[in-house]
Enzyme design. Structure first.
Site, PDB file in Angstrom:
ATOM      1  CB  CYS A 138      -9.246 -22.117 -93.221  1.00 40.93           C
ATOM      2  SG  CYS A 138      -9.515 -23.216 -91.822  1.00 40.93           S
ATOM      3  CB  CYS A 192     -12.359 -27.514 -92.228  1.00 39.73           C
ATOM      4  SG  CYS A 192     -11.148 -26.540 -91.329  1.00 39.73           S
ATOM      5  CG  HIS A 242      -6.690 -26.278 -92.873  1.00 44.75           C
ATOM      6  ND1 HIS A 242      -7.962 -26.457 -92.375  1.00 44.75           N
ATOM      7  CD2 HIS A 242      -6.087 -27.489 -92.850  1.00 44.75           C
ATOM      8  CE1 HIS A 242      -8.119 -27.736 -92.069  1.00 44.75           C
ATOM      9  NE2 HIS A 242      -7.007 -28.378 -92.341  1.00 44.75           N
ATOM     10  CG  HIS A 254      -4.515 -39.790 -85.788  1.00 43.93           C
ATOM     11  ND1 HIS A 254      -3.430 -39.345 -86.503  1.00 43.93           N
ATOM     12  CD2 HIS A 254      -5.565 -39.048 -86.202  1.00 43.93           C
ATOM     13  CE1 HIS A 254      -3.818 -38.370 -87.313  1.00 43.93           C
ATOM     14  NE2 HIS A 254      -5.104 -38.162 -87.152  1.00 43.93           N
ATOM     15  CG  HIS A 313      -0.464 -37.001 -85.683  1.00 46.81           C
ATOM     16  ND1 HIS A 313      -1.223 -36.990 -84.531  1.00 46.81           N
ATOM     17  CD2 HIS A 313      -1.045 -36.097 -86.512  1.00 46.81           C
ATOM     18  CE1 HIS A 313      -2.188 -36.100 -84.656  1.00 46.81           C
ATOM     19  NE2 HIS A 313      -2.127 -35.562 -85.854  1.00 46.81           N
ATOM     20  CE  LYS A 334      -4.832 -29.740 -83.072  1.00 44.80           C
ATOM     21  NZ  LYS A 334      -5.542 -29.661 -84.326  1.00 44.80           N
ATOM     22  CB  CYS A 393     -11.958 -24.597 -95.096  1.00 46.78           C
ATOM     23  SG  CYS A 393     -10.302 -25.316 -94.881  1.00 46.78           S
ATOM     24  CE  LYS A 403       2.601 -35.735 -93.269  1.00 51.12           C
ATOM     25  NZ  LYS A 403       2.032 -36.081 -94.546  1.00 51.12           N
TER      26      LYS A 403
HETATM   27 ZN   LIG Z   1      -9.719 -25.297 -92.693  1.00 50.91          ZN
END
Ligand SMILES: [Zn+2]
Length: 523
Positions: free
Chosen positions: A154, A132, A157, A23, A20, A304, A129, A307
């Protein structure tokens, strides 16, 4: 590190996902810095690549019915390498953590740490996680909601974490806390910007735990050299790309030439780069990086980009309409490098029109058109310089120096703002000098020629200064200005010295008008 070496890296991108604009933003910043240094006479080297091991990749591959290597190959060829073309990245190397040069030399590094007594066997129990690829502390977890109510999840996430219990190999990272703190104190530039440095310092001051560096419950990774039943923790593996790509373990001369590097990272992976990575290098007796610079997040609609929240934007959604130069310019100019910044289609569109098309592009078209019209395309030599002409020359020198100084501190946005002072000043100069009026009488012919000569020189300086940021448009302009040699070979730190070509050739609009912008909607 050789004199003038400038080795710069981006994070290597996890092949689990597709690119995206976040990056692409990181890539462009590193590319602009590399191009700038290269055009300043430095031995510049830009490394990027992909991170391909770990449980998350394995699970994704299985879910897609392919092997993890096949999955990685597919993503590298269809997503990550094309990203570099989409935003015109001139990288010198592309490393994959499945490259033999990486796997073999990462093992050498690990074996060396083991031999030196920095690694021990232990038991680990903790929440992991998979999103992560990281063990989580209690403070990294929050209470789940919705379908995960009653479970710890998490914080990043919002997905449940897994309680893992493993026999693991540990890196004695805690032993390096004092040396790390001394590093941050003695070299304030090691972690930048300042907010990032403060965060890292307070993290380390709270005390460091040892780091679990192996996993035995799956096998998609680099084998621990003294125990084939374990694979190396994916982050430990990934960080090593910065030295294995530079010759560590196999080409001492190359490694001495490149290392240490400047690492450009997103602030979410700052701790890996500013704590774990220098500790690993200290343990191995290798010089720490020159700098770890944490840039901010791109915010879309105030959030932020993510996706899962449908705010992810593919870089090609922008470049298909505006082109790669505009992408590069916009993100480097509109966002203070190191801070969070908001992306909006309105802002992009407004800056494209006012700064690139009207400010710079129109200046270039007008100056060249006037040289063609009034001087048959031959760049006039010019005569006596008046105060207004000398002021332009002074600004060329001043902004060249200022931009270079800003680049040294990675303040790309400030460098561009400096260069834009010359764009604005040249536009004002032409408005005031009115070459079209001077062209009406032979009595003002000498003055016309001096004005056009000054404008061409100023435009040449701009072309060189902007070439690291908007390489396509400036290359076209360089040709139209009759510049000698390749633009990429021109010294950006001496941009103001350019004396002008002899003839100009017609120039198509550098930033054509975009009639209507169809704002992509994804969902
Ligand atoms: Zn995570």
């Amino acid at each position: 590190m050789s004199a003038g070496s400038f080795y710069i890296t981006t994070p290597i991108f996890y092949v689990n996902d597709v690119p995206h604009i976040g990056h692409a933003y990181t890539e462009v910043a590193a590319d602009v810095l590399a191009r700038w240094h290269r055009q300043s006479g430095d031995d510049a080297w830009l490394l990027t690549g992909t991170d391909e091991h770990g449980q998350k990749i394995l699970r994704t591959a299985i879910a897609n019915g392919v092997t993890p290597k096949e999955w990685a190959d597919r993503l590298v060829e269809t997503a990550w390498k094309p990203l570099l073309e989409t935003v015109n990245i001139n990288n010198d190397d592309f490393i994959r953590t499945t490259d033999e040069r990486h796997e073999v030399n990462a093992q050498k590094f690990l074996q060396h740490l083991h031999d030196e007594g920095h690694i021990y066997t232990g038991e680990y129990e903790g929440y992991y996680c998979v999103g992560c690829e990281e063990y989580k502390q209690a403070t990294d977890l929050v209470d789940g909601t919705g379908e995960y109510v009653g479970q710890p999840v998490c914080a990043i996430h919002s997905k449940p974490v897994e309680l893992l219990h493993e026999k693991n190999y540990f890196f004695k990272m805690s032993a390096f806390a004092d040396r790390l703190l001394a590093l941050y104190e003695e070299n304030p530039n090691f972690v930048q910007p300042e907010a990032a440095r403060n965060e890292v310092m307070s993290f380390v001051k709270r005390g460091l735990s040892d780091l679990s560096i192996s996993r035995s419950s799956f096998d998609w990774g680099i084998k621990v050299p003294w125990d084939q039943s374990h694979v190396v923790y994916v982050w430990f593996d990934a960080l090593l790309n910065y030295i294995t790509a530079a010759g560590y373990g196999q080409n001492d001369e190359e490694f001495a030439r490149r290392w240490p590097a400047t690492h450009i990272v997103g602030k979410d992976i700052l701790r890996f780069h500013a704590v774990i990575w220098p500790a690993m290098l200290m343990a191995a007796g290798i010089e720490v990086p020159k700098q770890v610079f944490g840039h901010g997040w791109l915010l879309v609609g105030g959030e932020k980009m993510s996706k899962s929240k449908l705010t992810g934007i593919a870089p090609s959604q922008i470049t298909d309409t505006f082109g790669s130069d505009a992408f590069r310019y916009y993100f480097m100019r509109a966002i203070s490098f190191g801070q969070d910044g908001s992306f909006s289609w309105e802002d992009l569109s407004a800056r494209y029109q006012s700064e690139l098309a009207n400010g710079f592009g129109n200046l270039a078209s007008r100056v060249i058109a006037m040289v063609v019209r009034y001087c048959d395309g031959i760049v006039p030599v010019g005569g006596e310089l008046l105060a207004a002409d000398l002021a332009i020359a002074a600004t060329e020198k001043r902004v060249t120096d200022a931009a270079g100084a800003f680049i040294e501190t990675l303040a790309i946005h400030d460098a561009l703002a400096s260069v834009w002072e010359l764009v604005d000043e040249l536009n004002g100069y032409i408005t005031l000098q009115e070459p079209w009026a001077l062209a009406k009488s032979s009595e003002t012919r000498a003055r016309l020629e001096t004005v056009l000569h000054t404008a061409v020189r100023g435009l040449g300086t701009l072309t060189v200064l902007l070439s690291p940021v908007i390489p396509i448009a400036t290359a076209k302009l360089w040709t139209a200005l009759g510049g000698d040699g390749a633009l990429a070979d021109q010294r950006v730190d001496r941009a103001w010295e350019w004396a002008g070509g002899t003839v100009v050739s017609p120039l198509e609009p550098l930033f054509p008008r975009i009639e209507s912008i169809v704002e992509p909607t994804d969902g």
